[in-house]
Design a protein around this motif. Structure first.
Motif, short mmCIF file in Angstrom:
data_model
loop_
_atom_site.label_atom_id
_atom_site.label_comp_id
_atom_site.label_asym_id
_atom_site.label_seq_id
_atom_site.Cartn_x
_atom_site.Cartn_y
_atom_site.Cartn_z
N ALA A 88 38.22 29.84 48.25
CA ALA A 88 36.86 29.32 48.38
C ALA A 88 35.83 30.44 48.24
O ALA A 88 34.79 30.28 47.58
N ALA A 89 36.13 31.60 48.85
CA ALA A 89 35.20 32.72 48.75
C ALA A 89 35.10 33.23 47.32
O ALA A 89 34.01 33.58 46.85
N ALA A 90 36.23 33.25 46.60
CA ALA A 90 36.23 33.74 45.21
C ALA A 90 35.32 32.87 44.35
O ALA A 90 34.56 33.38 43.51
N ALA A 91 35.39 31.56 44.52
CA ALA A 91 34.53 30.67 43.74
C ALA A 91 33.06 30.93 44.05
O ALA A 91 32.22 30.96 43.14
N GLU A 92 32.75 31.15 45.32
CA GLU A 92 31.37 31.43 45.71
C GLU A 92 30.90 32.76 45.12
O GLU A 92 29.77 32.87 44.63
N LEU A 93 31.76 33.77 45.16
CA LEU A 93 31.38 35.09 44.65
C LEU A 93 31.19 35.07 43.13
O LEU A 93 30.25 35.68 42.62
N ARG A 94 32.06 34.37 42.43
CA ARG A 94 31.88 34.27 40.98
C ARG A 94 30.56 33.59 40.64
O ARG A 94 29.84 34.02 39.74
N ALA A 95 30.23 32.55 41.39
CA ALA A 95 28.97 31.85 41.15
C ALA A 95 27.77 32.74 41.44
O ALA A 95 26.70 32.57 40.85
N ALA A 96 27.95 33.70 42.36
CA ALA A 96 26.87 34.62 42.72
C ALA A 96 26.82 35.83 41.79
O ALA A 96 26.00 36.74 42.01
N GLY A 97 27.69 35.88 40.78
CA GLY A 97 27.69 36.98 39.83
C GLY A 97 28.50 38.19 40.26
O GLY A 97 28.33 39.28 39.69
N CYS A 98 29.38 38.02 41.24
CA CYS A 98 30.21 39.13 41.70
C CYS A 98 31.51 39.16 40.90
O CYS A 98 32.31 38.23 40.98
N ALA A 99 31.72 40.23 40.16
CA ALA A 99 32.93 40.37 39.34
C ALA A 99 34.06 41.04 40.10
O ALA A 99 35.23 40.90 39.74
N THR A 100 33.73 41.80 41.14
CA THR A 100 34.75 42.48 41.93
C THR A 100 34.57 42.15 43.40
O THR A 100 33.50 41.71 43.83
N TRP A 101 35.65 42.37 44.16
CA TRP A 101 35.56 42.20 45.60
C TRP A 101 36.39 43.28 46.27
O TRP A 101 37.23 43.93 45.64
N CYS A 102 36.12 43.50 47.56
CA CYS A 102 36.81 44.55 48.29
C CYS A 102 36.92 44.16 49.76
O CYS A 102 36.21 43.26 50.23
N LEU A 103 37.80 44.84 50.47
CA LEU A 103 37.99 44.59 51.89
C LEU A 103 38.78 45.74 52.50
O LEU A 103 39.33 46.58 51.79
N ASN A 104 38.86 45.74 53.82
CA ASN A 104 39.66 46.72 54.54
C ASN A 104 40.76 46.00 55.31
O ASN A 104 40.54 44.90 55.83
N VAL A 105 41.92 46.62 55.39
CA VAL A 105 43.06 46.00 56.07
C VAL A 105 43.92 47.09 56.68
O VAL A 105 44.06 48.18 56.12
N LYS A 106 44.50 46.80 57.84
CA LYS A 106 45.42 47.75 58.46
C LYS A 106 46.71 47.78 57.65
O LYS A 106 47.24 46.72 57.27
N PRO A 107 47.24 48.98 57.36
CA PRO A 107 48.44 49.05 56.51
C PRO A 107 49.65 48.34 57.09
O PRO A 107 50.53 47.92 56.35
N GLY A 108 49.68 48.19 58.41
CA GLY A 108 50.81 47.52 59.04
C GLY A 108 50.73 46.01 59.00
O GLY A 108 51.70 45.33 59.37
N PHE A 261 43.06 52.43 58.30
CA PHE A 261 43.10 51.22 57.47
C PHE A 261 42.96 51.57 56.00
O PHE A 261 42.56 52.69 55.64
N CYS A 262 43.31 50.61 55.17
CA CYS A 262 43.27 50.77 53.72
C CYS A 262 42.09 50.00 53.15
O CYS A 262 41.77 48.90 53.62
N HIS A 263 41.47 50.56 52.13
CA HIS A 263 40.42 49.86 51.40
C HIS A 263 41.02 49.32 50.11
O HIS A 263 41.52 50.08 49.29
N PHE A 264 41.00 47.99 49.99
CA PHE A 264 41.52 47.33 48.79
C PHE A 264 40.35 46.82 47.96
O PHE A 264 39.32 46.41 48.49
#
Length: 273
Positions: A88-108, A261-264
Motif C-alpha cells: 500500500a505504501a509503495a502505491a502511495e509513494l509511486r503516485a507521489a513521484g517517489c522512485a526510491t525508498w529507504c528504511l532502517n532495520v536491525k540486522p538481527g 542497524f542497517c540502512h536499506f
C-alpha cells in the motif's frame, strides 16, 4: 478478512503507544504531543474487522519515500500483513513521484530483512546509535582547525543534502518539526557546507542525522548543540551513519552503543510480490 488502512488521527495515540515498543529500539514511547505533531500526520493505521493490526509511519520526500516504522501487532504476525502494508505504501509513494525508498532495520530482525530483500532493497550501510552524558563531551579532543557552528538557513538545505547524500526535503521536514539545525562553519571558508551538520531534538534528546566530514569535527559540532540542550536532560544521543571512526571516537570517551542497524534502500517496485 480484508485489510484496510486510514490516516492516523490524534485519538489513535493509545494504539500507537501499545505498538511502538514492538520496534524493540529501547527508546521511550514518544509523547502524545510528539505523536500528534510529527508522527500521526505521516502514519497509516491498518485494520481488520475494525481492529488495529499495525501501523506504518513514512515520509514522502522529494523523489524518496522514507519508511520510518513498520509495525505489525504480535498476534497478527506471520500472515503477510507487513508485505501488504508496504504494498500500500509503495502505491502511495509511486503516485507521489517517489522512485526510491529507504528504511532502517536491525540486522538481527531476519524476517524483516528477508522481506525488504524480496522487495528489491539492499543494505547500503550500517549505523550505530550512541548515548553519552553531556559531561563526557568535554573529553573529546579538539580538531586541528578552528570550527564554529551556525544555524542552517533554508537556502543552504540543497547544498548540505547533496554534500551528505540526504534525500531532498529532509532538512525542511526537520525544520518544520522544530529541530535545531546547525552546521559547522570554518571562518576561513564560510561558504563550505561539507564539514558537518546535525538535526537535534532537545526533547528526545538526540541528533539524527549527525554527520561530520571527519570524526575530529564531532567536538565542535556537539559544543554548538550543547547550549540548546534541556537542563533536565543530562544525556545525549547521536547516530553514526556509516562512520566507524566517529563511533570509535565516542566510545573512547565512554559513550555506550545503544543499537546497531542497517540502512536499506532500493527502487520502489512497480509490481509487488
Amino acid at each position: 478478512m480484508a485489510l484496510a488502512h486510514r490516516p492516523a488521527v490524534d485519538g489513535d495515540y493509545a494504539i500507537f503507544a501499545r505498538l511502538f515498543p514492538e520496534l524493540d529500539t529501547g527508546d521511550p514511547i514518544p509523547s502524545p504531543a510528539h505523536w500528534a505533531a510529527e508522527i500521526a500526520p505521516n502514519t497509516w493505521l491498518f485494520e481488520q474487522d475494525g481492529a488495529a493490526v499495525g501501523y506504518l509511519f513514512f515520509e514522502r520526500l522529494e523523489g524518496v519515500g522514507y519508511i520510518r516504522h513498520v509495525v505489525v501487532a504480535p498476534e497478527h504476525r506471520g500472515r503477510g500483513l507487513g508485505l501488504a502494508m508496504l504494498r500500500a505504501a509503495a502505491a502511495e509513494l509511486r503516485a507521489a513521484g517517489c522512485a526510491t525508498w529507504c528504511l532502517n532495520v536491525k540486522p538481527g530482525n531476519l524476517p524483516a530483512v528477508g522481506l525488504y530483500q524480496r522487495l528489491g532493497m539492499r543494505e547500503a550501510y550500517r549505523s550505530t546509535a550512541l548515548r553519552f552524558a553531556w559531561s563526557q563531551v568535554d573529553a573529546l579532543p579538539a580538531p586541528d582547525r578552528s570550527l564554529q557552528t551556525c544555524a542552517i538557513e533554508p537556502a543552504d538545505d540543497a547544498a548540505i543534502e547533496a554534500a551528505f547524500a540526504l534525500p531532498r526535503g529532509q532538512l525542511a521536514g526537520n525544520r518544520a518539526a522544530g529541530r535545531v539545525l546547525l552546521r559547522l562553519l570554518d571562518p576561513a571558508e564560510p561558504t563550505a557546507v561539507h564539514l558537518g551538520f546535525a538535526s537535534f531534538n532537545p526533547d528526545f534528546p538526540g541528533a539524527f542525522p549527525f554527520r561530520v566530514a571527519s570524526p575530529e569535527f564531532a567536538a565542535p559540532l556537539l559544543a554548538g548543540l550543547r547550549p540548546h540542550a534541556r537542563d533536565d536532560k543530562p544525556d545525549m544521543g547521536i547516530v553514526a551513519e556509516a562512520d566507524p571512526g566517529l563511533t570509535a571516537r565516542l566510545v573512547a570517551i565512554g559513550a555506550r552503543v545503544h543499537m546497531e542497524f542497517c540502512h536499506f534502500q532500493g527502487h520502489v517496485p512497480e509490481d509487488m510480490p
